[in-house]
Design a protein around this motif. Structure first.
Motif, PDB file in Angstrom:
ATOM      1  N   ALA A 139      29.449  64.330  10.477  1.00  0.00           N
ATOM      2  CA  ALA A 139      28.101  64.089   9.996  1.00  0.00           C
ATOM      3  C   ALA A 139      27.889  62.596  10.076  1.00  0.00           C
ATOM      4  O   ALA A 139      28.072  61.878   9.118  1.00  0.00           O
ATOM      5  N   GLY A 140      27.564  62.136  11.258  1.00  0.00           N
ATOM      6  CA  GLY A 140      27.375  60.705  11.446  1.00  0.00           C
ATOM      7  C   GLY A 140      28.694  59.977  11.338  1.00  0.00           C
ATOM      8  O   GLY A 140      29.588  60.196  12.129  1.00  0.00           O
ATOM      9  N   VAL A 141      28.821  59.152  10.311  1.00  0.00           N
ATOM     10  CA  VAL A 141      30.010  58.322  10.210  1.00  0.00           C
ATOM     11  C   VAL A 141      31.198  59.068   9.614  1.00  0.00           C
ATOM     12  O   VAL A 141      32.320  58.610   9.709  1.00  0.00           O
ATOM     13  N   LEU A 142      30.935  60.220   8.992  1.00  0.00           N
ATOM     14  CA  LEU A 142      32.033  60.976   8.395  1.00  0.00           C
ATOM     15  C   LEU A 142      32.560  61.988   9.405  1.00  0.00           C
ATOM     16  O   LEU A 142      31.802  62.762   9.967  1.00  0.00           O
ATOM     17  N   VAL A 143      33.868  61.955   9.623  1.00  0.00           N
ATOM     18  CA  VAL A 143      34.460  62.872  10.583  1.00  0.00           C
ATOM     19  C   VAL A 143      35.634  63.598   9.951  1.00  0.00           C
ATOM     20  O   VAL A 143      36.521  62.981   9.370  1.00  0.00           O
ATOM     21  N   LEU A 144      35.586  64.915  10.056  1.00  0.00           N
ATOM     22  CA  LEU A 144      36.671  65.730   9.515  1.00  0.00           C
ATOM     23  C   LEU A 144      37.666  66.028  10.620  1.00  0.00           C
ATOM     24  O   LEU A 144      37.298  66.563  11.654  1.00  0.00           O
ATOM     25  N   ASP A 145      38.902  65.647  10.405  1.00  0.00           N
ATOM     26  CA  ASP A 145      39.961  65.977  11.346  1.00  0.00           C
ATOM     27  C   ASP A 145      40.743  67.140  10.756  1.00  0.00           C
ATOM     28  O   ASP A 145      41.562  66.973   9.865  1.00  0.00           O
ATOM     29  N   GLU A 146      40.442  68.364  11.247  1.00  0.00           N
ATOM     30  CA  GLU A 146      41.041  69.571  10.662  1.00  0.00           C
ATOM     31  C   GLU A 146      42.548  69.571  10.846  1.00  0.00           C
ATOM     32  O   GLU A 146      43.287  70.063  10.011  1.00  0.00           O
ATOM     33  N   GLN A 147      42.981  69.036  11.975  1.00  0.00           N
ATOM     34  CA  GLN A 147      44.404  69.084  12.259  1.00  0.00           C
ATOM     35  C   GLN A 147      45.186  68.175  11.326  1.00  0.00           C
ATOM     36  O   GLN A 147      46.220  68.555  10.793  1.00  0.00           O
ATOM     37  N   ALA A 148      44.669  66.983  11.105  1.00  0.00           N
ATOM     38  CA  ALA A 148      45.365  66.038  10.220  1.00  0.00           C
ATOM     39  C   ALA A 148      45.037  66.290   8.759  1.00  0.00           C
ATOM     40  O   ALA A 148      45.649  65.722   7.869  1.00  0.00           O
ATOM     41  N   SER A 154      33.520  55.964   9.243  1.00  0.00           N
ATOM     42  CA  SER A 154      33.407  54.892  10.247  1.00  0.00           C
ATOM     43  C   SER A 154      34.764  54.578  10.867  1.00  0.00           C
ATOM     44  O   SER A 154      35.129  53.417  11.032  1.00  0.00           O
ATOM     45  N   GLY A 155      35.518  55.605  11.142  1.00  0.00           N
ATOM     46  CA  GLY A 155      36.782  55.423  11.844  1.00  0.00           C
ATOM     47  C   GLY A 155      37.981  55.120  10.956  1.00  0.00           C
ATOM     48  O   GLY A 155      39.105  55.050  11.434  1.00  0.00           O
ATOM     49  N   GLU A 156      37.755  54.950   9.645  1.00  0.00           N
ATOM     50  CA  GLU A 156      38.894  54.668   8.763  1.00  0.00           C
ATOM     51  C   GLU A 156      39.142  55.825   7.816  1.00  0.00           C
ATOM     52  O   GLU A 156      38.212  56.434   7.300  1.00  0.00           O
ATOM     53  N   TRP A 157      40.438  56.100   7.574  1.00  0.00           N
ATOM     54  CA  TRP A 157      40.775  57.195   6.671  1.00  0.00           C
ATOM     55  C   TRP A 157      40.193  56.966   5.291  1.00  0.00           C
ATOM     56  O   TRP A 157      40.241  55.857   4.771  1.00  0.00           O
ATOM     57  N   LYS A 210      33.404  56.933  -3.980  1.00  0.00           N
ATOM     58  CA  LYS A 210      34.253  56.505  -2.861  1.00  0.00           C
ATOM     59  C   LYS A 210      33.430  56.236  -1.610  1.00  0.00           C
ATOM     60  O   LYS A 210      33.730  55.316  -0.844  1.00  0.00           O
ATOM     61  N   LEU A 211      32.398  57.045  -1.386  1.00  0.00           N
ATOM     62  CA  LEU A 211      31.560  56.846  -0.201  1.00  0.00           C
ATOM     63  C   LEU A 211      30.734  55.574  -0.345  1.00  0.00           C
ATOM     64  O   LEU A 211      30.511  54.848   0.620  1.00  0.00           O
ATOM     65  N   ARG A 212      30.312  55.312  -1.578  1.00  0.00           N
ATOM     66  CA  ARG A 212      29.540  54.094  -1.830  1.00  0.00           C
ATOM     67  C   ARG A 212      30.402  52.866  -1.548  1.00  0.00           C
ATOM     68  O   ARG A 212      29.942  51.894  -0.962  1.00  0.00           O
ATOM     69  N   GLU A 213      31.674  52.952  -1.942  1.00  0.00           N
ATOM     70  CA  GLU A 213      32.606  51.845  -1.668  1.00  0.00           C
ATOM     71  C   GLU A 213      32.698  51.551  -0.176  1.00  0.00           C
ATOM     72  O   GLU A 213      32.954  50.423   0.226  1.00  0.00           O
ATOM     73  N   ARG A 214      32.522  52.594   0.632  1.00  0.00           N
ATOM     74  CA  ARG A 214      32.587  52.393   2.088  1.00  0.00           C
ATOM     75  C   ARG A 214      31.228  52.065   2.690  1.00  0.00           C
ATOM     76  O   ARG A 214      31.021  52.166   3.896  1.00  0.00           O
ATOM     77  N   GLY A 215      30.293  51.786   1.815  1.00  0.00           N
ATOM     78  CA  GLY A 215      28.992  51.351   2.308  1.00  0.00           C
ATOM     79  C   GLY A 215      28.016  52.476   2.620  1.00  0.00           C
ATOM     80  O   GLY A 215      26.944  52.238   3.158  1.00  0.00           O
ATOM     81  N   LEU A 216      28.391  53.711   2.281  1.00  0.00           N
ATOM     82  CA  LEU A 216      27.451  54.819   2.514  1.00  0.00           C
ATOM     83  C   LEU A 216      26.566  54.980   1.287  1.00  0.00           C
ATOM     84  O   LEU A 216      26.977  54.682   0.175  1.00  0.00           O
ATOM     85  N   GLN A 217      25.373  55.494   1.511  1.00  0.00           N
ATOM     86  CA  GLN A 217      24.530  55.782   0.360  1.00  0.00           C
ATOM     87  C   GLN A 217      25.089  56.991  -0.363  1.00  0.00           C
ATOM     88  O   GLN A 217      25.538  57.943   0.272  1.00  0.00           O
TER      89      GLN A 217
END
Ligand code: CA
Length: 234
Positions: A139-148, A154-157, A210-217
Motif C-alpha cells: 500500500a504505497g510505502v508499506l510493503v508486506l513480505d509474506e515470506q520474511a 519506505s524500504g526499511e523494516w 510507529k507509522l508516525r515515527e516513520r513519517g507516515l500520517q
C-alpha cells in the motif's frame, strides 16, 4: 522435541498449579521466582516461550520482557493481577504476545500457550513454504513480505511485535477493505478469550505511533465509526 517454557512467578501456589498443568501437557518448564533468575535462565537456555508474572520481589516482569526483547522475539505472555497492569501491558510497547489475568485457570493458560506456540510454528512454516506469493501486498510505502513475515516502510523494516505485525499484515493484504473489530480479533488474535475491542484499539494506536515515527500520517489506518478499521491507499 519438548517445548521449553520459562515461568517467572513468585507465588508458590500459583507456580505449582501452572507447573503441574504445563508439565502434564508435555512442556519442559523451568520455574524461577526472581527477575534476575529469569534473565539468567533466558541467557543460558533460551526457552520457546516465557510466562512472566508482573510483580516479583526483585523487580518486575516488564523489565524482564524489555531485556529479552533486546535480543529475542520469543513469545511472551504476562500473568497479571490488576487492571492497571493490563493497561500497561497493552499500552506500553513491551512486545508481549498475550496476557492472562489472575485468578486464571491453569487450563486457560495451557490453551493460550499452545495457541501461541502453534501460531509461531505456522509462521515458521509459512517462511519455509514452497510458494510465497509472487507479488508482495503493498500500500504505497508499506510493503508486506509474506515470506520474511515482515513489513517494510519506505524500504526499511518496521520493528513490530507479533500482534502488531499480524494486524498490519491483515489490513495490508486487502487495502481499503473495512475490517470490523470482531473480524480482526478473529483473524489476528484467533478469537483468544479476553480479547476485546480494547485490545484491537490499543494495538491500532501503537501501530499508528510507529507509522508516525516513520513519517507516515497516522490516518493511513482509518477509523470507520461503528464499523472498524481499514488501510488507506496513498
Ligand atoms: Ca507476584
Amino acid at each position: 522435541m519438548r517445548k521449553r517454557i520459562l515461568l517467572l512467578e513468585d507465588e508458590q501456589a500459583i507456580a505449582d498449579t501452572l507447573l503441574y498443568a504445563l508439565q502434564s501437557e508435555g512442556f519442559d518448564v523451568r520455574h524461577v521466582r526472581l527477575a534476575r533468575e529469569a534473565l539468567a535462565v533466558f541467557a543460558q537456555t533460551p526457552p520457546d516461550l516465557a510466562l512472566l508474572d508482573v510483580g516479583v520481589p526483585d523487580g518486575n516482569g516488564f523489565d524482564v520482557c524489555r531485556a529479552i526483547r533486546k535480543t529475542s522475539e520469543l513469545p511472551i505472555v504476562f500473568l497479571t493481577a490488576r487492571h492497571e497492569e493490563i493497561d500497561r501491558v497493552l499500552g506500553l510497547e513491551l512486545g508481549a504476545d498475550d496476557y492472562v489475568v489472575k485468578p486464571f485457570s491453569p487450563r486457560e493458560v495451557c490453551a493460550r500457550v499452545r495457541a501461541i506456540l502453534r501460531r509461531s510454528a505456522t509462521g515458521l512454516q509459512a517462511t519455509a513454504g514452497a510458494s510465497p506469493p509472487p507479488v508482495p501486498a503493498a500500500a504505497g510505502v508499506l510493503v508486506l513480505d509474506e515470506q520474511a513475515q515482515r513489513i517494510t516502510c519506505s524500504g526499511e523494516w518496521l520493528a513490530l511485535t507479533r500482534y502488531e505485525f499480524l494486524l498490519l499484515a491483515t489490513l495490508l493484504r486487502r487495502p481499503q477493505r473495512i475490517f470490523s473489530r470482531s473480524e480482526l480479533m478473529e483473524l489476528v488474535w484467533g478469537g483468544a478469550p479476553h480479547t476485546s475491542d480494547r485490545t484491537v484499539d490499543a494495538h491500532v494506536k501503537l501501530l499508528r505511533a510507529k507509522l508516525r515515527e516513520r513519517g507516515l500520517q497516522a490516518e493511513v489506518i482509518q477509523t470507520h465509526r461503528h464499523m472498524g478499521y481499514s488501510l488507506r491507499l496513498p
